[in-house]
Design an enzyme around this catalytic site. Structure first.
Site, PDB file in Angstrom:
ATOM      1  N   ARG A  59      17.640  16.997 -10.673  1.00 55.44           N
ATOM      2  CA  ARG A  59      18.397  18.246 -10.530  1.00 55.44           C
ATOM      3  C   ARG A  59      17.600  19.454 -11.018  1.00 55.44           C
ATOM      4  O   ARG A  59      17.752  20.543 -10.471  1.00 55.44           O
ATOM      5  CB  ARG A  59      19.726  18.150 -11.286  1.00 55.44           C
ATOM      6  CG  ARG A  59      20.692  17.268 -10.536  1.00 55.44           C
ATOM      7  CD  ARG A  59      22.055  17.271 -11.155  1.00 55.44           C
ATOM      8  NE  ARG A  59      22.992  16.625 -10.247  1.00 55.44           N
ATOM      9  CZ  ARG A  59      24.116  16.039 -10.629  1.00 55.44           C
ATOM     10  NH1 ARG A  59      24.454  16.033 -11.901  1.00 55.44           N
ATOM     11  NH2 ARG A  59      24.906  15.486  -9.740  1.00 55.44           N
ATOM     12  N   LYS A 111      38.105   3.196  -0.834  1.00 56.14           N
ATOM     13  CA  LYS A 111      39.531   3.483  -0.664  1.00 56.14           C
ATOM     14  C   LYS A 111      39.839   4.516   0.403  1.00 56.14           C
ATOM     15  O   LYS A 111      39.173   5.551   0.482  1.00 56.14           O
ATOM     16  CB  LYS A 111      40.083   4.004  -1.981  1.00 56.14           C
ATOM     17  CG  LYS A 111      40.122   2.977  -3.078  1.00 56.14           C
ATOM     18  CD  LYS A 111      40.711   3.634  -4.284  1.00 56.14           C
ATOM     19  CE  LYS A 111      40.854   2.687  -5.447  1.00 56.14           C
ATOM     20  NZ  LYS A 111      41.148   3.472  -6.652  1.00 56.14           N
ATOM     21  N   GLY A 123      27.256   9.578  -3.607  1.00 51.91           N
ATOM     22  CA  GLY A 123      26.219   8.905  -4.382  1.00 51.91           C
ATOM     23  C   GLY A 123      25.661   7.655  -3.718  1.00 51.91           C
ATOM     24  O   GLY A 123      24.448   7.441  -3.700  1.00 51.91           O
ATOM     25  N   GLY A 144      31.862  15.441  -5.566  1.00 53.09           N
ATOM     26  CA  GLY A 144      33.217  15.977  -5.391  1.00 53.09           C
ATOM     27  C   GLY A 144      33.224  17.223  -4.524  1.00 53.09           C
ATOM     28  O   GLY A 144      34.087  17.394  -3.660  1.00 53.09           O
TER      29      GLY A 144
HETATM   30  P1  AMP Z   1      33.500   5.129  -2.904  1.00 50.95           P
HETATM   31  O1  AMP Z   1      33.234   5.491  -4.328  1.00 50.95           O
HETATM   32  O2  AMP Z   1      34.927   5.243  -2.472  1.00 50.95           O
HETATM   33  O3  AMP Z   1      32.540   5.798  -1.933  1.00 50.95           O
HETATM   34  O4  AMP Z   1      33.232   3.573  -2.805  1.00 50.95           O
HETATM   35  C1  AMP Z   1      32.002   3.008  -3.088  1.00 50.95           C
HETATM   36  C2  AMP Z   1      32.181   1.585  -3.468  1.00 50.95           C
HETATM   37  O5  AMP Z   1      32.892   0.912  -2.465  1.00 50.95           O
HETATM   38  C3  AMP Z   1      30.881   0.865  -3.649  1.00 50.95           C
HETATM   39  O6  AMP Z   1      30.754   0.508  -4.992  1.00 50.95           O
HETATM   40  C4  AMP Z   1      31.023  -0.358  -2.749  1.00 50.95           C
HETATM   41  O7  AMP Z   1      30.592  -1.535  -3.378  1.00 50.95           O
HETATM   42  C5  AMP Z   1      32.508  -0.441  -2.521  1.00 50.95           C
HETATM   43  N1  AMP Z   1      32.825  -1.127  -1.263  1.00 50.95           N
HETATM   44  C6  AMP Z   1      32.348  -0.853  -0.051  1.00 50.95           C
HETATM   45  N2  AMP Z   1      32.815  -1.723   0.860  1.00 50.95           N
HETATM   46  C7  AMP Z   1      33.634  -2.580   0.204  1.00 50.95           C
HETATM   47  C8  AMP Z   1      34.397  -3.709   0.600  1.00 50.95           C
HETATM   48  N3  AMP Z   1      34.421  -4.125   1.867  1.00 50.95           N
HETATM   49  N4  AMP Z   1      35.118  -4.343  -0.353  1.00 50.95           N
HETATM   50  C9  AMP Z   1      35.084  -3.926  -1.627  1.00 50.95           C
HETATM   51  N5  AMP Z   1      34.377  -2.861  -2.062  1.00 50.95           N
HETATM   52  C10 AMP Z   1      33.639  -2.197  -1.162  1.00 50.95           C
END
Ligand code: AMP
Length: 400
Positions: A36, A207, A357, A380
């Site tokens: 950064r 999610k 990230g 964010g």
């Molecule tokens: P996010 O912070 O919402 O972008 O989610 C990132 C995280 O989602 C990472 O740590 C991934 O390991 C997890 N992830 C991605 N695909 C899956 C999946 N099919 N089942 C469980 N976790 C997942």
């Protein structure tokens, strides 16, 4: 309307307040990764080379008690900056008062000063008063009084209304974007407001609930929205498909149904998945089409989905990617994310924009980052920007 940028400003002899993002990982006074600081150098050097006196402000971590302060001092950052610029940098161990004002008065044209962590202002006399992160109007006014012009280059905080971004800007006649901020506005803002078509968004991650605003906004702007990652299986459940033990947000199934109805064939779900018996890299796993069998959880998109996604992407003129296609931290479930990252690196006719990230880590790990048009520096902030929200830090920058 286009925003004022640092290259529009008359800088010679001016006291240039600069909000930068020096929020680096730091432990026992040792900086873990100075990306950064390096990223802020072009704007700082520009100001210095054009005869400005650069007065730098940044937050570092979260300050909630007096005890948090010593470990979150900006001093090591100022030292690193001095090494990187190869010139002296004045560090002032306070955020207000005579010592700071005298140091600013003593600056010559082209000098650089770093003041203490802006979040020291969040704790006064042992009380958590949030003067910086609550945008105390007196604090913004005071900091603004220390400079002639204001340059905001900290996109990572643009979604927050803090004294050191919005507070200062609202007390200045001229606030300009630095080069980093300018690039974020050009690419993310450009994709959301005025994309070249076909515009394809790839959204992954764990999610649906985290990405719902982005999915909604991009469905109204993009030609296709490709879904991957854990959130896929909430959509599968909404379609009445079997999901085994895959990640699901039960309270979001109805919402996922609404999205599917509204989106029609604009929203593309993976047609196959890599499924495993356990959330473990070494668990028995296989590729299946459609339904996820009982006793298995889906941890990556499968090869057919990768191919389908690539077919959609190959004619795109604008691509936005946020969120991994699977559990890419485990090598057996990383292929979807890595293949998509690699493919983006081949799209030389498209504007390719990556945020978040995990997707950023993937393109860096693949060594394709420099083949992409833009890697966002704000997690964010980039999500909220993609949601179509007005970011207060950007709104506070003057129009050209
Ligand atoms: P996010 O912070 O919402 O972008 O989610 C990132 C995280 O989602 C990472 O740590 C991934 O390991 C997890 N992830 C991605 N695909 C899956 C999946 N099919 N089942 C469980 N976790 C997942």
């Amino acid at each position: 309307m286009a925003k004022l940028t640092v290259s529009d400003l008359e800088l010679q002899g001016k006291k240039v307040l600069m909000r930068v993002d020096f929020n680096v990982p730091i432990k026992d006074g040792v900086i873990g990764n100075d990306n950064r600081i390096v990223a802020a150098l072009p704007t700082i050097k520009y100001v210095v080379e054009h005869g400005g006196k650069a007065i730098l402000l940044s937050h570092l971590g979260r300050v909630k008690t007096e005890d948090d302060k010593p470990g979150l001092s900006m001093r090591p950052v100022a030292e690193r900056l001095s090494n990187l610029l190869n010139k002296p940098v004045t560090f002032v161990p306070t955020t207000e008062g005579k010592q700071l004002e005298d140091a600013i008065d003593g600056l010559n044209d082209g000098d650089v000063l770093v003041m203490e962590n802006t979040r020291y202002e969040d704790v006064k006399d042992g009380k958590y008063v949030k003067r910086e992160s609550g945008n105390d109007p007196e604090l913004g006014k005071y900091w603004a009084s220390l400079g002639d012009v204001f340059v905001n280059d900290a996109f990572g905080t643009a979604h927050r209304s803090h004294a050191s971004n919005v507070g200062i800007a609202s007390n200045m006649t001229q606030t300009a974007a630095g080069f980093l901020m300018e690039k974020e506005i050009k690419f993310i803002g450009g994709a959301v407001d005025n994309p070249e078509h076909p515009f394809v968004a790839i959204l992954g991650g764990a999610k649906v609930s985290d990405k719902i605003g982005v999915i909604d906004n991009l469905l109204s702007k993009a030609d296709k929205v490709l879904i991957g990652g854990g959130m896929t299986y909430t959509f599968y459940a909404a379609k009445g498909m079997k999901i085994g033990n895959s990640l699901v947000e039960k309270d979001k199934i109805d919402l996922a149904k609404e999205i599917l109805d509204k989106a029609g064939d604009k929203l593309v779900l993976p047609e196959d998945s890599v499924v495993a018996e356990k959330f473990d890299n070494d668990a028995p796993h296989k590729t299946v089409e459609g339904d996820v069998p009982d006793g298995y959880m889906a941890l990556d998109i499968g090869p057919k989905s990768i191919k389908t996604f690539e077919d959609v992407l190959k004619t795109a003129k604008t691509v936005v990617w946020n969120g991994p296609m699977g559990v890419f931290e485990m090598s057996n479930y990383a292929e979807g994310t890595l293949e998509i990252g690699k493919f983006l690196g081949t799209l030389s006719d498209a504007k390719t924009i990556v945020g978040g990230g995990d997707s950023t880590a993937a393109v860096q790990q693949l060594g394709v980052a420099d083949k992409l048009s833009h890697i966002s520096t704000g997690g964010g902030a980039s999500l909220e920007y993609l949601e179509g929200k007005t970011l207060p830090g950007i709104a506070a920058i003057s129009d050209k």
